[in-house]
Write a protein that holds these residues in place. Sequence first.
Motif, mmCIF file in Angstrom:
data_model
loop_
_atom_site.group_PDB
_atom_site.id
_atom_site.type_symbol
_atom_site.label_atom_id
_atom_site.label_comp_id
_atom_site.label_asym_id
_atom_site.label_seq_id
_atom_site.Cartn_x
_atom_site.Cartn_y
_atom_site.Cartn_z
ATOM 1 N N CYS A 35 -1.314 -30.309 8.325
ATOM 2 C CA CYS A 35 -0.871 -31.688 8.152
ATOM 3 C C CYS A 35 0.371 -31.690 7.267
ATOM 4 O O CYS A 35 0.496 -30.868 6.375
ATOM 5 N N LYS A 36 1.233 -32.655 7.488
ATOM 6 C CA LYS A 36 2.405 -32.798 6.624
ATOM 7 C C LYS A 36 2.106 -33.893 5.613
ATOM 8 O O LYS A 36 1.917 -35.053 5.963
ATOM 9 N N ALA A 38 3.607 -35.317 1.944
ATOM 10 C CA ALA A 38 4.703 -35.286 0.954
ATOM 11 C C ALA A 38 5.673 -34.141 1.243
ATOM 12 O O ALA A 38 5.997 -33.348 0.368
ATOM 13 N N ASN A 39 6.097 -34.036 2.503
ATOM 14 C CA ASN A 39 7.050 -33.017 2.947
ATOM 15 C C ASN A 39 6.552 -31.584 2.789
ATOM 16 O O ASN A 39 7.346 -30.651 2.729
ATOM 17 N N GLN A 40 5.249 -31.398 2.676
ATOM 18 C CA GLN A 40 4.638 -30.063 2.616
ATOM 19 C C GLN A 40 3.629 -29.945 3.743
ATOM 20 O O GLN A 40 2.876 -30.875 4.001
ATOM 21 N N PHE A 41 3.588 -28.804 4.404
ATOM 22 C CA PHE A 41 2.566 -28.552 5.413
ATOM 23 C C PHE A 41 1.358 -27.936 4.721
ATOM 24 O O PHE A 41 1.465 -26.908 4.063
#
Length: 100
Positions: A35-36, A38-41
Amino acid sequence: MIQNGTRQGTVLPPYLVSRYIRDMLGAVANSQIRCKIANQFINILAYADDLVLIALSWRAIQGLLSVLYSNANEINLSCNVNKIVCMFKPKNRNRINASW
């Protein structure tokens, strides 16, 4: 089979567990199921022996569980399935296979 562990509440157990399961965590983290946020996967959070799998659907969770299961088998690790909690309501919970 190991009968004794380390004392609870010390700093050593989280370190030892993370070293022991590092490759397994890496396999899950490097899977294409994530899942993405806050711009993190993100697909897994871990601290000591606690793991949280994050996915958008029950099929994605099943995929992450499959990766986790195959890697856990390689290091002879078992999971207490009585402590598994599903944080969303799938239409058919019986289809999630976490019986290891």
